[in-house]
Every structure is written in C-alpha cells, then in structure tokens.
Design an enzyme around this catalytic site. Structure first.
Site, PDB file in Angstrom:
ATOM      1  N   SER A  95      35.685  52.165  29.812  1.00  0.00           N
ATOM      2  CA  SER A  95      34.364  51.734  29.328  1.00  0.00           C
ATOM      3  C   SER A  95      33.832  52.815  28.398  1.00  0.00           C
ATOM      4  O   SER A  95      34.287  53.969  28.455  1.00  0.00           O
ATOM      5  CB  SER A  95      33.425  51.589  30.533  1.00  0.00           C
ATOM      6  OG  SER A  95      32.084  51.435  30.126  1.00  0.00           O
ATOM      7  N   TYR A 135      29.956  54.181  38.913  1.00  0.00           N
ATOM      8  CA  TYR A 135      30.692  53.511  37.823  1.00  0.00           C
ATOM      9  C   TYR A 135      31.149  54.543  36.787  1.00  0.00           C
ATOM     10  O   TYR A 135      32.296  54.527  36.337  1.00  0.00           O
ATOM     11  CB  TYR A 135      29.771  52.466  37.188  1.00  0.00           C
ATOM     12  CG  TYR A 135      30.423  51.590  36.132  1.00  0.00           C
ATOM     13  CD1 TYR A 135      31.115  50.436  36.490  1.00  0.00           C
ATOM     14  CD2 TYR A 135      30.336  51.904  34.779  1.00  0.00           C
ATOM     15  CE1 TYR A 135      31.706  49.622  35.533  1.00  0.00           C
ATOM     16  CE2 TYR A 135      30.922  51.097  33.815  1.00  0.00           C
ATOM     17  CZ  TYR A 135      31.603  49.954  34.195  1.00  0.00           C
ATOM     18  OH  TYR A 135      32.185  49.154  33.232  1.00  0.00           O
TER      19      TYR A 135
HETATM   20  P1  NAD Z   1      33.890  40.240  35.483  1.00  0.00           P
HETATM   21  O1  NAD Z   1      33.003  40.315  36.690  1.00  0.00           O
HETATM   22  O2  NAD Z   1      33.859  38.990  34.657  1.00  0.00           O
HETATM   23  O3  NAD Z   1      35.384  40.565  35.877  1.00  0.00           O
HETATM   24  C1  NAD Z   1      35.737  41.433  36.922  1.00  0.00           C
HETATM   25  C2  NAD Z   1      37.028  40.933  37.499  1.00  0.00           C
HETATM   26  O4  NAD Z   1      37.411  41.807  38.575  1.00  0.00           O
HETATM   27  C3  NAD Z   1      36.901  39.518  38.081  1.00  0.00           C
HETATM   28  O5  NAD Z   1      38.067  38.801  37.794  1.00  0.00           O
HETATM   29  C4  NAD Z   1      36.767  39.784  39.574  1.00  0.00           C
HETATM   30  O6  NAD Z   1      37.212  38.700  40.344  1.00  0.00           O
HETATM   31  C5  NAD Z   1      37.675  40.993  39.705  1.00  0.00           C
HETATM   32  N1  NAD Z   1      37.471  41.740  40.931  1.00  0.00           N
HETATM   33  C6  NAD Z   1      36.311  42.219  41.447  1.00  0.00           C
HETATM   34  N2  NAD Z   1      36.548  42.819  42.633  1.00  0.00           N
HETATM   35  C7  NAD Z   1      37.875  42.714  42.856  1.00  0.00           C
HETATM   36  C8  NAD Z   1      38.738  43.113  43.925  1.00  0.00           C
HETATM   37  N3  NAD Z   1      38.255  43.747  45.005  1.00  0.00           N
HETATM   38  N4  NAD Z   1      40.059  42.821  43.834  1.00  0.00           N
HETATM   39  C9  NAD Z   1      40.551  42.169  42.765  1.00  0.00           C
HETATM   40  N5  NAD Z   1      39.787  41.766  41.723  1.00  0.00           N
HETATM   41  C10 NAD Z   1      38.474  42.031  41.790  1.00  0.00           C
HETATM   42  O7  NAD Z   1      33.499  41.512  34.598  1.00  0.00           O
HETATM   43  P2  NAD Z   1      34.068  42.006  33.196  1.00  0.00           P
HETATM   44  O8  NAD Z   1      32.867  42.317  32.391  1.00  0.00           O
HETATM   45  O9  NAD Z   1      35.108  41.109  32.663  1.00  0.00           O
HETATM   46  O10 NAD Z   1      34.736  43.400  33.638  1.00  0.00           O
HETATM   47  C11 NAD Z   1      36.141  43.638  33.607  1.00  0.00           C
HETATM   48  C12 NAD Z   1      36.398  45.128  33.430  1.00  0.00           C
HETATM   49  O11 NAD Z   1      35.869  45.542  32.166  1.00  0.00           O
HETATM   50  C13 NAD Z   1      35.729  46.008  34.485  1.00  0.00           C
HETATM   51  O12 NAD Z   1      36.586  47.079  34.838  1.00  0.00           O
HETATM   52  C14 NAD Z   1      34.504  46.528  33.771  1.00  0.00           C
HETATM   53  O13 NAD Z   1      34.065  47.773  34.277  1.00  0.00           O
HETATM   54  C15 NAD Z   1      35.044  46.668  32.357  1.00  0.00           C
HETATM   55  N6  NAD Z   1      34.005  46.705  31.305  1.00  0.00           N
HETATM   56  C16 NAD Z   1      33.178  45.638  31.104  1.00  0.00           C
HETATM   57  C17 NAD Z   1      32.212  45.715  30.095  1.00  0.00           C
HETATM   58  C18 NAD Z   1      31.262  44.569  29.789  1.00  0.00           C
HETATM   59  O14 NAD Z   1      30.305  44.768  29.033  1.00  0.00           O
HETATM   60  N7  NAD Z   1      31.463  43.384  30.284  1.00  0.00           N
HETATM   61  C19 NAD Z   1      32.111  46.881  29.331  1.00  0.00           C
HETATM   62  C20 NAD Z   1      32.970  47.941  29.583  1.00  0.00           C
HETATM   63  C21 NAD Z   1      33.929  47.837  30.567  1.00  0.00           C
END
Ligand code: NAD
Length: 256
Positions: free
Chosen positions: A138, A151
């Site tokens: 991130s 985080y």
């Molecule tokens: P999201 O909630 O749509 O996706 C998260 C995924 O992780 C989902 O598929 C969920 O089912 C899964 N998950 C959660 N707990 C779990 C567990 N215990 N075991 C297995 N799977 C599990 O969120 P996102 O925004 O797509 O985030 C995905 C990644 O990207 C994360 O690591 C997040 O920190 C990172 N990220 C997101 C953003 C953003 O703005 N959306 C920015 C930077 C980084």
C-alpha cells in the site's frame, strides 16, 4: 503470455485480488482464487472466470489469519509459479484504544500470511527455476497516517519482507516485489462513501475529491485493472531483473 503458469491470489473473491486474477487469467495463467469463505458464489466466481478466459480456475477456501491454512492453500493447489499475497483487512483507532485482537488479526492476515505462503511456495519455484511473488502492500507501506497503526506496521513489514525474499532468491529465476496502491475504488472503499458524505455534509464527488483523495494528487482512484496490469508486468520477462522493489500506483501520493 502466462500459459502454463499457475497463479495463487490470496483474498481474491473481491476487489483488488479479483482484479488481479482477471488480468492474470486474461494473460493465460491458471488461477487459484481464495478467501476464508466456502460459498456457492465463491465457486461460481471461479467458473465464470474460467469460462470467460478459457483457463483453469479453482476456488480454495483457506483462512489467511491461520499459518497452517496459508501453507495448506499452497499444498492443495499443488504449488504455484506466481504467488500474489493480497488478502488484507483494515481497522482504524488511536493506538491507545486499538483493540489487541484487531492488531493481532491485521498483522496475521496482512503480514504473517505472506511469510507462510512464501515459505511454502518457494521450494517448488526453486525446483522449476522460475517464480514470481507479488505482494500487495500500500502507499501505507511507504508513508503513514494517524489511527492506522496495525495496518501501516503490517504494510511496512510487507515491503521489508519483499526485499528480504528478493535477496534470498536473486539469480534463481525468482523475483519478489511489492505493489503499493493508493486509494482503489473497491467495494471496501465504496462502502465508506455514504458515511463520509453524511459526516462531512458533502455530495459524493466532493467527498471523493476533497476527503478520500486529498493525499492523492491526481484526485483519481487507481483501478483494480491497473493493479492487475502491474502484476502482469511483474510476471512478464520485461521484469526479469525487477526484484526487491516497490511499484507505486498511487496518483502521485508518495511523491509529495
Ligand atoms: P477487499 O475487502 O475488497 O478485499 C480483501 C480480500 O481479502 C477479500 O477477498 C476478502 O475476502 C479477503 N480476506 C479477508 N480476510 C481474509 C482471511 N482471513 N483469509 C483469506 N482472505 C481474506 O479489499 P481490497 O481493497 O480489494 O484490498 C485488497 C488488498 O489491497 C489488501 O491487502 C489491502 O490492504 C490492499 N490495498 C487496498 C487499497 C484500496 O484503496 N482499496 C489500497 C492499498 C492497498
């Protein structure tokens, strides 16, 4: 381009993980989708992806907060050529009020899972002399914001882990890198917009521009397709010598 390669993407039944799976499937890779649930709709996602891209797609349930589950995921898949550590959760609170169980859960899912999956996947990659490990960190792996201690600690840890794995695999046909997205409009982020509109008494566009994207100079969200495309690049031969680094997809956030 990635025909004959098997990709495991953790946390891929939604958001960025699903977007990465889509682009890797489009590039011809066999896909293993994952989350902790085991619902008909999870398996339906796999069937849909397979149908649209003509590649094999399997959904394997495994809880990334548990080390044994992380390692079992790699084993059940039969190993992998491409490992995308994406599963992640968020919780926001001042550090002196931060619940210990939330801290432990975030460190387990966002950081420790990548240790276990990487350790389990590496021997097979070494045997085949080719591997790609892409960790979804991130902008918060490079900078900080208040109230997100767990985080930010986890994401900085993911960046450090990526560098270490890159050094331990250098010259073996294996690379390890971290992608650092800024705000990406996933269901997780979309769900925060109505609340922000209410709290700030602003319309949707103003909340997005003036509140959510305040630190993202482009004032535009990154997309799951862009994170997927960056992953495909890291899996391509163009990136054979790209290892141990971070690629920001953040509209200029970390240039500030
Ligand atoms: P999201 O909630 O749509 O996706 C998260 C995924 O992780 C989902 O598929 C969920 O089912 C899964 N998950 C959660 N707990 C779990 C567990 N215990 N075991 C297995 N799977 C599990 O969120 P996102 O925004 O797509 O985030 C995905 C990644 O990207 C994360 O690591 C997040 O920190 C990172 N990220 C997101 C953003 C953003 O703005 N959306 C920015 C930077 C980084």
């Amino acid at each position: 381009m990635l025909n004959g390669k098997r990709a495991i993407i953790t946390g891929s039944n939604s958001g960025i993980g699903l977007g990465v799976a889509e682009e890797l499937a489009r590039a011809g890779a066999e896909i293993i989708l994952n989350s902790f649930t085991d619902r008909a709709e999870d398996h339906a996602l796999a069937a849909d992806l397979a149908l649209r891209h003509g590649v094999k797609v399997t959904y394997i349930a495994a809880d990334m907060s548990k080390g044994a589950d992380c390692r079992a995921l790699i084993e059940k898949a039969g190993g992998c050529d491409i490992l995308v550590n994406n599963a992640g959760i968020q919780f926001v609170a001042p550090i002196d009020e931060f619940p210990t169980e939330k801290w432990d859960q975030i460190i387990a899912i966002n950081l420790t899972s990548a240790f276990h999956t990487t350790a389990a996947a590496l021997p097979g990659m070494r045997t085949r002399g080719w591997g790609r490990i892409v960790n979804i960190a991130s902008a918060h792996g490079l900078t900080a914001s208040p109230f997100k201690s767990a985080y930010i600690a986890a994401k900085h840890g993911v960046v450090g882990l990526s560098k270490t794995v890159a050094l331990e695999t250098a010259g073996q046909g294996i690379t390890c890198n971290a992608i650092c997205p800024g705000y990406v409009l996933t269901p997780l982020v979309e769900a925060q917009i109505p609340g922000q509109m209410k709290v700030n008494n602003m319309d949707r566009d103003t909340v997005i521009r003036e509140v959510m994207l305040l630190r993202q100079p482009s004032r535009q969200f990154a997309t799951v397709e862009q994170i997927g495309g960056t992953t495909v690049y890291l899996c391509s031969s163009f990136a054979d010598q790209v290892t141990g680094t971070t690629i920001s997809v953040d509209g200029g956030w970390t240039a500030l």
